[in-house]
Every structure is written in structure tokens, then in C-alpha cells.
Design a protein around this motif. Structure first.
Motif, PDB file in Angstrom:
ATOM      1  N   PRO A  60      42.441  88.005  22.092  1.00  0.00           N
ATOM      2  CA  PRO A  60      41.727  89.072  22.680  1.00  0.00           C
ATOM      3  C   PRO A  60      42.133  90.327  22.058  1.00  0.00           C
ATOM      4  O   PRO A  60      43.446  90.589  21.904  1.00  0.00           O
ATOM      5  CB  PRO A  60      41.982  89.189  24.017  1.00  0.00           C
ATOM      6  CG  PRO A  60      42.339  87.830  24.510  1.00  0.00           C
ATOM      7  CD  PRO A  60      43.264  87.297  23.278  1.00  0.00           C
ATOM      8  N   LEU A 107      32.535  70.417  39.331  1.00  0.00           N
ATOM      9  CA  LEU A 107      32.179  71.687  38.575  1.00  0.00           C
ATOM     10  C   LEU A 107      31.534  71.352  37.135  1.00  0.00           C
ATOM     11  O   LEU A 107      30.925  72.213  36.408  1.00  0.00           O
ATOM     12  CB  LEU A 107      33.373  72.600  38.522  1.00  0.00           C
ATOM     13  CG  LEU A 107      33.867  73.215  39.774  1.00  0.00           C
ATOM     14  CD1 LEU A 107      35.118  74.123  39.357  1.00  0.00           C
ATOM     15  CD2 LEU A 107      32.678  74.056  40.527  1.00  0.00           C
ATOM     16  N   ASN A 154      23.288  82.280  21.858  1.00  0.00           N
ATOM     17  CA  ASN A 154      24.015  82.489  20.765  1.00  0.00           C
ATOM     18  C   ASN A 154      23.052  82.418  19.395  1.00  0.00           C
ATOM     19  O   ASN A 154      22.882  83.149  18.405  1.00  0.00           O
ATOM     20  CB  ASN A 154      25.036  81.919  20.403  1.00  0.00           C
ATOM     21  CG  ASN A 154      26.277  82.831  20.814  1.00  0.00           C
ATOM     22  OD1 ASN A 154      26.753  83.507  20.082  1.00  0.00           O
ATOM     23  ND2 ASN A 154      26.581  82.810  22.076  1.00  0.00           N
ATOM     24  N   LEU A 206      53.865  65.997  45.068  1.00  0.00           N
ATOM     25  CA  LEU A 206      53.098  67.152  44.792  1.00  0.00           C
ATOM     26  C   LEU A 206      52.350  67.200  43.507  1.00  0.00           C
ATOM     27  O   LEU A 206      51.145  67.516  43.386  1.00  0.00           O
ATOM     28  CB  LEU A 206      54.274  68.373  44.700  1.00  0.00           C
ATOM     29  CG  LEU A 206      53.719  69.730  44.288  1.00  0.00           C
ATOM     30  CD1 LEU A 206      53.237  70.418  45.421  1.00  0.00           C
ATOM     31  CD2 LEU A 206      54.704  70.503  43.450  1.00  0.00           C
ATOM     32  N   LEU A 265      42.660  68.758  41.296  1.00  0.00           N
ATOM     33  CA  LEU A 265      42.132  69.425  40.100  1.00  0.00           C
ATOM     34  C   LEU A 265      41.170  68.552  39.455  1.00  0.00           C
ATOM     35  O   LEU A 265      40.139  68.905  38.976  1.00  0.00           O
ATOM     36  CB  LEU A 265      43.317  69.711  38.808  1.00  0.00           C
ATOM     37  CG  LEU A 265      44.212  70.955  39.262  1.00  0.00           C
ATOM     38  CD1 LEU A 265      45.101  71.093  38.251  1.00  0.00           C
ATOM     39  CD2 LEU A 265      43.394  72.136  39.764  1.00  0.00           C
ATOM     40  N   ASP A 275      24.874  79.176  26.878  1.00  0.00           N
ATOM     41  CA  ASP A 275      25.404  80.288  25.967  1.00  0.00           C
ATOM     42  C   ASP A 275      25.157  79.878  24.456  1.00  0.00           C
ATOM     43  O   ASP A 275      25.099  80.796  23.807  1.00  0.00           O
ATOM     44  CB  ASP A 275      26.824  79.935  26.204  1.00  0.00           C
ATOM     45  CG  ASP A 275      27.792  80.857  25.628  1.00  0.00           C
ATOM     46  OD1 ASP A 275      27.446  82.184  25.716  1.00  0.00           O
ATOM     47  OD2 ASP A 275      28.877  80.745  24.859  1.00  0.00           O
ATOM     48  N   TYR A 327      37.405  69.343  39.031  1.00  0.00           N
ATOM     49  CA  TYR A 327      36.743  69.432  37.504  1.00  0.00           C
ATOM     50  C   TYR A 327      35.669  68.516  37.678  1.00  0.00           C
ATOM     51  O   TYR A 327      34.416  68.905  36.911  1.00  0.00           O
ATOM     52  CB  TYR A 327      37.935  68.761  36.710  1.00  0.00           C
ATOM     53  CG  TYR A 327      37.290  68.695  35.215  1.00  0.00           C
ATOM     54  CD1 TYR A 327      37.098  69.881  34.368  1.00  0.00           C
ATOM     55  CD2 TYR A 327      36.939  67.477  34.527  1.00  0.00           C
ATOM     56  CE1 TYR A 327      37.032  69.819  33.164  1.00  0.00           C
ATOM     57  CE2 TYR A 327      36.527  67.528  33.205  1.00  0.00           C
ATOM     58  CZ  TYR A 327      36.438  68.592  32.792  1.00  0.00           C
ATOM     59  OH  TYR A 327      36.092  68.542  31.394  1.00  0.00           O
ATOM     60  N   MET A 362      27.789  71.945  36.115  1.00  0.00           N
ATOM     61  CA  MET A 362      27.499  73.394  35.943  1.00  0.00           C
ATOM     62  C   MET A 362      28.248  74.181  34.914  1.00  0.00           C
ATOM     63  O   MET A 362      27.511  74.912  34.245  1.00  0.00           O
ATOM     64  CB  MET A 362      27.975  74.035  37.133  1.00  0.00           C
ATOM     65  CG  MET A 362      26.998  73.862  38.558  1.00  0.00           C
ATOM     66  SD  MET A 362      28.170  74.575  40.157  1.00  0.00           S
ATOM     67  CE  MET A 362      28.732  73.156  40.683  1.00  0.00           C
ATOM     68  N   GLN A 363      29.374  73.611  34.370  1.00  0.00           N
ATOM     69  CA  GLN A 363      30.077  74.310  33.325  1.00  0.00           C
ATOM     70  C   GLN A 363      29.121  73.734  32.092  1.00  0.00           C
ATOM     71  O   GLN A 363      29.028  74.813  31.072  1.00  0.00           O
ATOM     72  CB  GLN A 363      31.374  73.710  33.326  1.00  0.00           C
ATOM     73  CG  GLN A 363      32.379  74.335  34.301  1.00  0.00           C
ATOM     74  CD  GLN A 363      33.624  73.835  34.083  1.00  0.00           C
ATOM     75  OE1 GLN A 363      34.067  72.887  33.344  1.00  0.00           O
ATOM     76  NE2 GLN A 363      34.400  74.452  35.120  1.00  0.00           N
ATOM     77  N   ASN A 402      26.200  75.766  31.454  1.00  0.00           N
ATOM     78  CA  ASN A 402      26.432  77.320  31.129  1.00  0.00           C
ATOM     79  C   ASN A 402      26.564  77.296  29.752  1.00  0.00           C
ATOM     80  O   ASN A 402      26.393  77.977  29.085  1.00  0.00           O
ATOM     81  CB  ASN A 402      27.898  77.617  31.765  1.00  0.00           C
ATOM     82  CG  ASN A 402      27.427  77.991  33.323  1.00  0.00           C
ATOM     83  OD1 ASN A 402      26.523  78.415  33.546  1.00  0.00           O
ATOM     84  ND2 ASN A 402      28.621  78.104  34.106  1.00  0.00           N
ATOM     85  N   VAL A 403      27.534  75.979  29.220  1.00  0.00           N
ATOM     86  CA  VAL A 403      27.841  76.042  27.882  1.00  0.00           C
ATOM     87  C   VAL A 403      26.589  76.043  27.064  1.00  0.00           C
ATOM     88  O   VAL A 403      26.139  76.725  26.040  1.00  0.00           O
ATOM     89  CB  VAL A 403      28.660  74.841  27.507  1.00  0.00           C
ATOM     90  CG1 VAL A 403      28.763  74.668  25.898  1.00  0.00           C
ATOM     91  CG2 VAL A 403      30.116  75.307  28.163  1.00  0.00           C
ATOM     92  N   PHE A 419      28.959  84.183  17.037  1.00  0.00           N
ATOM     93  CA  PHE A 419      30.323  83.077  17.531  1.00  0.00           C
ATOM     94  C   PHE A 419      30.115  82.958  18.869  1.00  0.00           C
ATOM     95  O   PHE A 419      30.108  83.743  19.735  1.00  0.00           O
ATOM     96  CB  PHE A 419      31.584  83.557  16.904  1.00  0.00           C
ATOM     97  CG  PHE A 419      31.586  84.002  15.450  1.00  0.00           C
ATOM     98  CD1 PHE A 419      31.743  83.078  14.336  1.00  0.00           C
ATOM     99  CD2 PHE A 419      31.399  85.571  14.965  1.00  0.00           C
ATOM    100  CE1 PHE A 419      31.742  83.390  13.175  1.00  0.00           C
ATOM    101  CE2 PHE A 419      31.506  85.526  13.718  1.00  0.00           C
ATOM    102  CZ  PHE A 419      31.727  84.688  12.764  1.00  0.00           C
ATOM    103  N   TYR A 420      30.155  81.476  19.207  1.00  0.00           N
ATOM    104  CA  TYR A 420      30.051  81.274  20.644  1.00  0.00           C
ATOM    105  C   TYR A 420      31.231  80.620  21.307  1.00  0.00           C
ATOM    106  O   TYR A 420      31.493  80.716  22.382  1.00  0.00           O
ATOM    107  CB  TYR A 420      28.980  80.577  21.149  1.00  0.00           C
ATOM    108  CG  TYR A 420      28.666  79.246  20.314  1.00  0.00           C
ATOM    109  CD1 TYR A 420      28.127  78.947  19.143  1.00  0.00           C
ATOM    110  CD2 TYR A 420      29.136  78.172  21.173  1.00  0.00           C
ATOM    111  CE1 TYR A 420      27.956  77.740  18.474  1.00  0.00           C
ATOM    112  CE2 TYR A 420      28.787  76.811  20.453  1.00  0.00           C
ATOM    113  CZ  TYR A 420      28.667  76.644  19.240  1.00  0.00           C
ATOM    114  OH  TYR A 420      28.250  75.608  18.774  1.00  0.00           O
ATOM    115  N   CYS A 447      48.347  67.686  43.338  1.00  0.00           N
ATOM    116  CA  CYS A 447      47.665  68.541  42.536  1.00  0.00           C
ATOM    117  C   CYS A 447      46.850  68.142  41.531  1.00  0.00           C
ATOM    118  O   CYS A 447      45.753  68.517  41.313  1.00  0.00           O
ATOM    119  CB  CYS A 447      48.715  69.377  41.781  1.00  0.00           C
ATOM    120  SG  CYS A 447      49.630  70.551  42.686  1.00  0.00           S
TER     121      CYS A 447
END
Lengths: 276, 221
Positions: free
Chosen positions: A193, A32, A47, A17, A25, A43, A29, A35-36, A39-40, A186-187, A21
Motif C-alpha cells: 500500500p 462466508l 473492472n 486451542l 475458522l 469486482d 470460511y 458471498m465472497q 463479491n469477487v 487492475f483488480y 480455532c
């Protein structure tokens, strides 16, 4: 169920397992990540605009590609070495290429992010060679010069340091006098939260606008976040260097106070030469 | 609907939307709602519902994780060693949550920043674990899928209700669009600050639970 199958089966199942897993993952990772990273990068640029006074609505109106091209035209990225001379980013790029980075991977980096990568690598090299970091750390720092339409309107300094849970990263923009704050943003943070994370809320950032980082004698005093309202806790004469606090976020704001001062101090010698 | 019911009724086990299957989806929507009746998943119901947009994203994220984990656990149910079943469920659930989190970071970065830790906290959402243990471990994949879907929708219904109330009363907006007219503000209307804070969610949730129990006539002993 499978209780009869014995301990061996249980171990094998658990291992299987975990393997499935983790492979799943890792694959996700890897797919993706580009693309991440985009985005960063976007961002961070957003900012920078937020720090120089763009409202969230104005930024939201711009398409990603527009923001990036606007960044190219409106900002000049400077990298300074510890003697405040412009540093050689071509040299950094060469070193990074030698360390296994591809030309492709570095294509999207600007001078500042290139410097960040280099600084990180320098730390690794220092650790490997078992030397004191100071010998290797060249003390590079980045400075963003905001010059829409060719005339300089602000200087943006990257700030970062420990909050309560993790590193907080942001920008502070200074007016041409290198004293008045034009804006702050701040980014990256992992604050709670509703408490520490409220540093990203507009009212809090607006508090900084128009405050001054220098004292009457021209010495650096930075800006400190008060506990509660400034009007209640700070004498009138010091209001210029204090902003309202966030209740329940004492450790977050303490961290910001510290690193804001420390980071501004790093730039102070260079700013002194600019002010004259 | 009655025609489908009549034709579907004689066929056993293989039917896709028989009476039993529909019951599995429908039940958690209201009569056996995971939030208002079983009082699970309260943490995120309070945390992400200040406005509707993050609420909706959270609902989609939970639906993906819950249906996914139910199906996967159900597929493995005859192979999972009983002694380590809880940790097996957790591994499956947390892998799915990380997957959802990473996907959000790639395709909806702003939203993932706004939801911050609450996406990762789906791992600790009792609804997911509860459905895996109570339903998926004992049922076939298809009913488990429906059960996951039903419970996610039940969670979403309540979350969207709370989110709607909080955004409307707290900031005068619905899905970020101003609905309370400017004229009303000029007449002295003020947004209810309490609704933005967690107690506001508690109060709304209390009202919803009240209405729900009043209509379903289900009372705790």
C-alpha cells in the motif's frame, strides 16, 4: 497459575486451542465463501467496465445487479483455443462436472471463468499424470468484446503476472484498431500500500489511455512504465509507448511491463487477423 | 449520573457500571490513551487515516478484535498454561483477526480491498496484545470487556481525529463529501498534499500528543 499441571496439560491445552480455532475458522470460511465469491465476481465485472472507460463514480452509481446485467448485455465473452478458433466451453463444463463440480456451482460462471477453472484443473491433471504441462495445456485464452448496443467498441484482454509480492490481475481494453489503448485496470494484487498498490490509482491508469501498443512497422512493442516521468527519461519519439512511473514501485512496474508484453503477444496472431 | 453512582456504590463486584467500571472505559479515552500516551498502534494510525471512511472501518475492526480477545482471554485466564500464554493469546487474536477479515471480504469487499493488509496487521497491533497480557489475564470477563471497549474507543478517537484532519486538509472532504467550497479553490486554495502522505499523519499525531499532554499535565521523565 497452572504451572503445576505439568507438560501434558500444556500440550493438551495447545492442541485443544488449535482445534477450536481451526474448526471455528473453517466454519466461518465455509459460510462466508459464497458471498465472497459473489463479491469477487462483481469486482471483476466492475473492472471490465473501468477498463473500457467507466469512471469510478459511474460504476459506483450502478447497483450490483445492474452491473451484472449490463455485463451480460454489453460484453461478449469469447474463449479461443491456441489456433484462435472459438473453443468449446460446453466440453469444459462437461469435464468440470466430471471432476466433482456441481451444476449449481458452475451456474454463475461465464465462458471466461469457466475456462479459468478448466485451465486450473488441467494443470492438476497434468501434475497427477506426471506429464509435461505443454501436452495438456490447450492454450485457451479469453477475450471480452465490448459491444454496447450491438456495435463493437473495444476488445478487452485479461492480463496477469507476477508483481512484487503476488500475482497481479487486470484488463487492458483496446480500441477497434487493436492498437490504441482505451483503458487499463487492475483488480487483484497484493502490492505494498502506498507504493506498488498505487497502480490502482486513477492517474496511473489514465496514463495508458491513448497510448499505442504497435510500433511504426506494425510490430508489437507494448507499453512500458518509465522510471519517474516519461518526459524526463524517454526520448520524444518513444513517448507513445511509455507511461509515467511510480516512485518506490520499481519491481511492481517491472512485473507489469513483462506480463503486459507477454499477454499481448499471445493475442497478437489473432489480432492480426482482425486488423485486416 | 450522580444518582446511579450513589445507588451503585454500595454493591460490590456484581455491579455493571460502578465507578470502577466507568473508570476502566473512560481512562483510555484520553488520560491514558493507548496511542498518544502509551504510543502503541502507531502503524495503523499512519496507514489507514488518509480518509475517514477506511479509518472508521478500521476502528470498528479493531474494536471487534480487542473486546473479543479480551473477553476470550479473560474467560480462559485460569486455564492458560503460563509458559505458552503469549502464543495462546496470539492464536486467539489472529483467529479473531482472520474472522474479521473474512467478514469484511464477504460484506464490505471494497473496503477490505482499500484496507488491504492493514486488517491482517491488527494481529501485530501492540494494543491488542498489550491489553490481553496486562488486563485480561488478571481480570474477570466483564471488566476485561470494558477495558477492551475503552481502549478501542481511545484508539478510535485519535484515529478519527487524525483521519478528519488529513481528509479535510489533504482532499478538502469529510467522509468523502466535499466541504471546502469550489469558490475557495478558484481563489487559489490548494489541498495540502503532505497530509495524504504518512508524514502528514505524524505531524497531526504530534500536535494531538502535544495538546493532550499539555491538558493532562503528564510528562515523561
Amino acid at each position: 497459575m497452572s504451572a503445576k499441571k505439568g507438560a501434558g496439560y500444556t500440550y493438551a491445552f495447545a492442541m485443544g486451542l488449535c482445534l477450536v480455532c481451526s474448526i471455528g475458522l473453517s466454519l466461518a470460511y465455509t459460510v462466508l465463501k459464497p458471498m465472497q465469491a459473489d463479491n469477487v465476481r462483481l469486482d471483476i465485472v466492475q473492472n471490465l467496465f473501468s477498463a473500457v472507460g467507466y469512471t469510478p463514480d459511474q460504476i459506483a452509481e450502478l447497483k450490483p445487479a445492474e452491473v451484472l446485467s449490463k455485463f451480460e448485455s454489453d460484453f461478449e465473452v469469447k474463449v479461443l483455443d491456441k489456433d484462435n478458433n472459438e473453443a468449446d466451453t460446453a466440453f469444459m463444463k462437461k469435464e468440470l462436472l466430471g471432476l466433482g463440480y456441481t451444476e449449481e456451482a458452475l451456474a454463475k460462471e461465464n465462458a471466461a471463468s469457466m475456462m479459468n477453472l478448466f485451465n486450473r484443473k488441467v494443470k492438476l491433471l497434468a501434475r497427477k499424470a506426471d506429464k509435461k504441462l505443454e501436452e495438456y495445456d490447450p492454450g485457451y485464452k479469453a477475450l471480452y468484446v465490448y459491444q454496447p448496443g450491438g456495435t463493437i467498441e473495444a476488445y478487452v484482454v485479461p492480463i496477469q503476472g507476477n508483481g512484487l509480492w503476488d500475482i497481479i490481475k487486470g484488463y487492458i481494453a483496446l480500441e477497434l484498431d487493436l492498437n490504441t489503448v482505451k483503458g487499463i485496470s487492475f483488480y487483484e494484487h497484493a502490492e505494498t500500500p502506498g507504493l506498488g498498490a498505487r497502480i490502482t490509482e486513477d492517474w496511473f491508469k489514465q496514463n495508458y489511455v491513448g497510448k499505442h501498443i504497435l510500433g511504426n512497422a506494425g510490430e508489437l512493442v507494448s507499453i512500458t512504465i518509465a522510471k519517474g516521468k516519461v518526459a524526463d527519461s524517454v526520448p520524444e519519439s518513444k513517448h507513445d509507448h511509455w507511461v509515467d512511473g511510480i516512485s518506490g514501485a520499481t519491481l511492481t512496474t517491472k512485473g507489469i511491463n513483462q506480463f503486459l508484453y507477454a499477454d499481448l503477444q499471445k493475442y497478437e496472431p489473432y489480432f492480426k487477423t482482425l486488423r485486416n | 449520573m450522580s444518582v446511579a453512582e450513589a445507588t451503585a456504590a454500595p454493591v460490590k463486584k456484581t455491579e455493571l457500571f460502578g465507578k470502577k467500571e466507568r473508570q476502566i472505559v473512560k481512562d483510555p479515552l484520553w488520560d491514558n490513551n493507548p496511542i498518544t500516551l502509551q504510543v502503541l498502534g502507531i502503524c495503523s494510525a499512519l496507514a489507514v487515516t488518509t480518509s475517514l471512511q477506511p479509518t472508521a472501518v478500521m476502528c470498528v475492526a479493531l474494536t471487534a478484535v480487542l473486546t473479543g480477545s479480551n473477553v476470550i482471554i479473560s474467560l480462559m485466564r485460569n486455564f492458560i498454561p503460563g509458559k505458552i500464554r503469549i502464543i495462546v493469546m496470539l492464536s486467539v487474536i489472529s483467529s479473531l483477526v482472520i474472522l474479521v477479515d473474512q467478514t469484511l471480504k464477504a460484506f464490505a469487499y471494497g473496503m477490505s480491498k482499500e484496507l488491504s493488509v492493514f486488517v491482517s496487521l491488527i494481529i501485530t497491533n501492540c494494543i491488542v496484545m498489550g491489553r490481553a497480557e496486562a488486563f485480561a489475564m488478571a481480570n474477570k470477563p466483564w471488566p476485561s470487556f470494558l477495558d477492551g471497549l475503552g481502549n478501542s474507543l481511545g484508539y478510535s478517537v485519535i484515529l478519527l481525529m487524525v483521519g478528519f484532519g488529513r481528509e479535510l486538509l489533504g482532499s478538502g472532504k469529510v467522509f468523502g463529501i466535499q466541504v471546502v467550497p469550489q469558490a475557495l479553490y478558484e481563489m487559489g486554495y490548494v489541498d495540502m498534499g503532505l497530509m495524504i502522505t504518512p508524514p502528514g499523519a505524524f505531524i497531526l499525531l504530534g500536535f494531538i500528543i502535544w495538546i493532550q499532554r499539555e491538558t493532562s499535565k503528564h510528562y515523561e521523565d
